[in-house]
Design a protein around this motif. Structure first.
Motif, short mmCIF file in Angstrom:
data_model
loop_
_atom_site.label_atom_id
_atom_site.label_comp_id
_atom_site.label_asym_id
_atom_site.label_seq_id
_atom_site.Cartn_x
_atom_site.Cartn_y
_atom_site.Cartn_z
N GLU A 41 3.26 7.03 -5.20
CA GLU A 41 3.01 8.38 -5.68
C GLU A 41 4.23 9.29 -5.55
OE1 GLU A 41 -0.37 9.76 -3.55
OE2 GLU A 41 -1.73 8.25 -4.38
N GLU A 42 5.09 9.03 -4.57
CA GLU A 42 6.30 9.82 -4.39
C GLU A 42 7.49 8.88 -4.20
OE1 GLU A 42 6.40 13.27 -1.86
OE2 GLU A 42 4.22 13.18 -1.59
N LEU A 43 8.56 9.15 -4.95
CA LEU A 43 9.79 8.37 -4.82
C LEU A 43 10.97 9.32 -4.80
CD1 LEU A 43 11.39 5.73 -4.78
CD2 LEU A 43 11.33 5.74 -7.28
N ILE A 44 11.74 9.26 -3.72
CA ILE A 44 12.93 10.10 -3.57
C ILE A 44 14.15 9.19 -3.58
CG2 ILE A 44 14.03 11.92 -2.23
CD1 ILE A 44 11.16 12.56 -3.14
N LEU A 45 14.92 9.27 -4.67
CA LEU A 45 16.12 8.45 -4.84
C LEU A 45 17.38 9.30 -4.83
CD1 LEU A 45 15.29 5.73 -7.52
CD2 LEU A 45 16.53 5.33 -5.40
N ALA A 46 17.28 10.54 -4.48
CA ALA A 46 18.37 11.50 -4.63
C ALA A 46 19.63 11.08 -3.87
CB ALA A 46 17.92 12.87 -4.13
N GLY A 47 20.79 11.46 -4.43
CA GLY A 47 22.04 11.29 -3.73
C GLY A 47 22.68 9.94 -3.86
N ASN A 48 22.13 9.05 -4.68
CA ASN A 48 22.77 7.75 -4.94
C ASN A 48 23.62 7.88 -6.20
OD1 ASN A 48 21.54 5.91 -2.81
ND2 ASN A 48 19.70 6.74 -3.75
N SER A 49 24.79 8.49 -6.04
CA SER A 49 25.60 8.92 -7.18
C SER A 49 26.18 7.76 -8.00
CB SER A 49 26.74 9.80 -6.70
OG SER A 49 27.54 9.12 -5.75
N LYS A 85 0.81 -1.22 0.00
CA LYS A 85 0.00 0.00 0.00
C LYS A 85 0.85 1.27 0.00
CE LYS A 85 -3.97 -2.04 2.41
NZ LYS A 85 -4.89 -1.91 3.58
N LEU A 86 2.13 1.12 -0.14
CA LEU A 86 3.04 2.26 0.02
C LEU A 86 2.80 3.34 -1.04
CD1 LEU A 86 5.35 2.77 2.07
CD2 LEU A 86 6.93 2.26 0.21
N LYS A 87 2.68 4.60 -0.56
CA LYS A 87 2.50 5.73 -1.47
C LYS A 87 3.75 6.60 -1.57
CE LYS A 87 -2.50 6.28 -1.04
NZ LYS A 87 -3.61 7.24 -0.79
N LEU A 127 8.93 12.63 -8.35
CA LEU A 127 10.09 11.76 -8.57
C LEU A 127 11.36 12.58 -8.48
CD1 LEU A 127 11.35 9.05 -9.36
CD2 LEU A 127 10.97 9.65 -11.76
N ASP A 128 12.23 12.21 -7.54
CA ASP A 128 13.50 12.91 -7.34
C ASP A 128 14.64 11.95 -7.67
OD1 ASP A 128 15.72 14.34 -6.54
OD2 ASP A 128 14.83 15.04 -4.67
N LEU A 129 15.31 12.21 -8.80
CA LEU A 129 16.45 11.42 -9.24
C LEU A 129 17.71 12.27 -9.27
CD1 LEU A 129 14.75 9.51 -12.20
CD2 LEU A 129 15.32 8.57 -9.96
N SER A 130 17.75 13.33 -8.48
CA SER A 130 18.90 14.22 -8.50
C SER A 130 20.14 13.54 -7.92
CB SER A 130 18.59 15.50 -7.70
OG SER A 130 18.26 15.19 -6.37
N SER A 131 21.29 13.90 -8.48
CA SER A 131 22.59 13.39 -8.00
C SER A 131 22.64 11.87 -8.00
CB SER A 131 22.88 13.92 -6.58
OG SER A 131 22.88 15.32 -6.55
N CYS A 132 22.14 11.26 -9.06
CA CYS A 132 22.17 9.80 -9.19
C CYS A 132 23.13 9.32 -10.26
CB CYS A 132 20.76 9.27 -9.49
SG CYS A 132 19.67 9.25 -8.04
N GLY A 133 23.94 10.21 -10.81
CA GLY A 133 24.92 9.82 -11.81
C GLY A 133 24.31 9.35 -13.12
N LEU A 134 23.10 9.79 -13.44
CA LEU A 134 22.40 9.33 -14.63
C LEU A 134 23.03 9.91 -15.90
CD1 LEU A 134 18.68 9.65 -13.47
CD2 LEU A 134 20.17 7.64 -13.36
#
Length: 540
Positions: free
Chosen positions: A160-168, A133-135, A186-193
């Motif tokens: 509905e919200e996923l924060i993955l930031a900082g996994n460089s 049920k995670l949102k 969706l936060d994918l900042s600083s993920c080395g993409l």
């Protein structure tokens, strides 16, 4: 303050949040939480939020013992475990949970924060299997190096919200993320993409807020144009050289001050965009919207080449119905009735007198959807000036001509405007005196065509006061040609405004007024007026 004192405070104030963060709690679940918390048998406590952040909890032990917590935690929805040390070997997953009690408790969670927990190098396909049920999920700064392609599959219908930031060290995102159709933040900042999947935008069409800052992206996929609900996009500090044409359809990015951030990118392939990158979201989107509006031909949208609907149609989050009731609340005040239109301009860009210019965005056109179709253009007009003569309605009704109206507004007018731009450019090959005469002729041909639309909008009850532009006045004779070009540019911008606003009006009519007695007349009137309008412009 000890755990016991925190529980006493909880009882005293009848709170639904228990904050026991930073108490150096070790191992798994504190023994104080396995016993009934209430000191009064007649009082039932229901803990909604539990904050265990910045302790020394061992995940594996905590997850299995979670089911042994007292009944006060049976309704727990928010669990914060951020800032606790890793205890999962090479990867964190919930397959170690065996007891039915723990499985049931994890299945009830709506929000889980594991920020800074060093989960290990890998998220496996079973990492979230008991979080049905995670949102909201926060797994930022967790030293992740890889995420299994199916890791987010258990969350695809709820997240509905996923924060993955900082996994460089991450470098890429799993395919299962694209299956999370409910994702809004969706936060994918600083993920080395280095790149995003081609269908990124086509799959994640519910996104409102997207953070891609501080990565190594050189371009965005064309499918970004399908993210019609997008209100915030952070692209700061990447390697982007230009933005795809389709991003002009994401008109919500120009409706608030955060909007779009492209600062810190080289943008070497688009000098106009480079010039505007530090001038705010409204000026950036002013240019991007005009660029796609004036584009001739199909627009790449990822996977296939297609010309999508005008950005004015279903481009904003349609009603924000979910956002007003649930997370994220920061969007609840965005105007439900506001619809972006092509911004006006009082001067041209530095690159060319005819290039799209920047200024603030005018308000949306106000519709009087119940206005009488037989309303005069104004009280002073006589019957000869009223374009709503009954003879106009002898043409076929709305069903055969509605598609033709769409073609005129989406294709024909763009083609005509392109031809006018080209005609203005050809005047550079003649002497200044002849060039001035030719430019004046072009401008004088555009004016009566605009008057056709003025009369049409007046009869339809569409207010156009804010469509009026102040034409620049030549400061001296040497600048007269440049000023005439600017005036022509303003006339063309006004035509674009009329065209896009008319598309919005038709969309409203189709949705709310299609069963009214005057609907056929309105559609027929629009078709007739547009034919007269284009015939006048075709003389150029």
């Amino acid at each position: 303050m000890t755990i016991k004192n925190k529980i006493k405070e909880l009882n005293k104030n009848k709170l639904n949040k228990l904050d026991i963060s930073g108490l150096k709690i070790k191992d798994g679940v504190p023994k104080e939480l396995t016993k009934p918390l209430s000191d009064n048998k007649n009082v039932v406590l229901k803990i909604i939020e539990l904050d265990l952040s910045f302790n020394q909890i061992k995940f594996n032990q905590f997850m299995e013992e979670y089911g042994n917590m007292s009944n006060e935690f049976s309704t727990l929805e928010i669990l914060n475990l951020s800032g606790n040390p890793e205890n999962g070997g090479n990867g964190w997953n919930m397959s170690i949970i065996k007891s039915p009690q723990s499985i049931q408790r994890w299945n009830q969670l709506l929000e889980l924060n594991l920020s800074g927990c060093k989960l290990g190098k890998l998220l496996t396909s079973t990492s979230f299997q008991h979080l049905g049920k995670l949102k909201k999920l926060v797994i930022s700064n967790t030293n992740l190096e890889m995420i299994d392609d199916q890791a987010f599959s258990p969350l695809k219908s709820t997240l509905e919200e996923l924060i993955l930031a900082g996994n460089s060290l991450l470098k890429s995102i799993p395919s299962s993320l694209l299956d999370c159709k409910q994702l809004e933040v969706l936060d994918l900042s600083s993920c080395g993409l280095n790149q995003l999947p081609d269908l990124f935008g086509a799959c994640l069409t519910s996104i409102l807020e997207l953070n891609l800052g501080n990565n190594k992206l050189q371009e965005l996929p064309n499918s970004i144009g399908r993210m019609k609900r997008l209100c915030f996009l952070n692209l700061q500090d990447n390697l982007i050289q230009d933005l795809p044409l389709s991003i002009g359809y994401c008109v919500g990015l120009g409706q608030s001050s955060p909007g779009i951030n492209i600062y810190g990118n080289p943008l070497t392939k688009n000098q106009e965009l480079n010039f505007r990158k530090s001038r705010g979201a409204s000026e950036i989107m002013d240019y991007l919207e005009k660029r796609v509006t004036l584009h001739i031909g199909p627009v790449p949208l990822g996977g296939s080449i297609a010309t999508p609907p005008s950005p004015i149609t279903n481009s904003r989050p349609p009603t924000f119905e979910k956002i007003n009731d649930i997370r994220p609340p920061r969007y609840s005040n965005i105007g439900l009735s506001s619809s972006p239109i092509l911004p006006s301009s009082s001067s041209s860009s530095s690159s060319s007198p005819l290039s799209p210019s920047s200024s603030s965005t005018p308000p949306s056109p106000q519709y009087n959807l119940n206005s009488n179709v037989n309303t005069n253009v104004n009280n002073n007009n006589n019957n000869n000036n009223n374009i709503l003569n009954t003879t106009l309605f002898e043409i076929p009704g709305p069903k055969p001509i509605k598609d033709q109206i769409q073609i005129i507004l989406r294709v024909d007018i763009k083609t005509i405007m392109k031809r006018i731009f080209d005609a203005v450019g050809l005047t550079n090959n003649v002497s200044p005196l002849i060039q001035q005469q030719q430019l004046v002729t072009i401008g004088n041909t555009i004016t009566p065509a605009q008057q056709e639309l003025d009369k049409l909008f007046a009869c339809l009850g569409i207010k156009t006061d804010h469509f009026n532009f102040n034409s620049p006045i030549p400061s001296n004779s040497d600048e007269k040609i440049v000023q005439i070009k600017k005036i022509i540019n303003l006339k063309l911008e006004k035509i674009a405004l009329f065209s896009r606003s008319l598309l919005e009006y038709i969309d409203h009519q189709n949705q709310y007024q299609s069963n009214s007695p005057d609907y056929d007349k309105r559609i027929s009137l629009i078709f007739n007026s547009l034919n007269q309008f284009t015939s006048k412009l075709n003389k150029i």
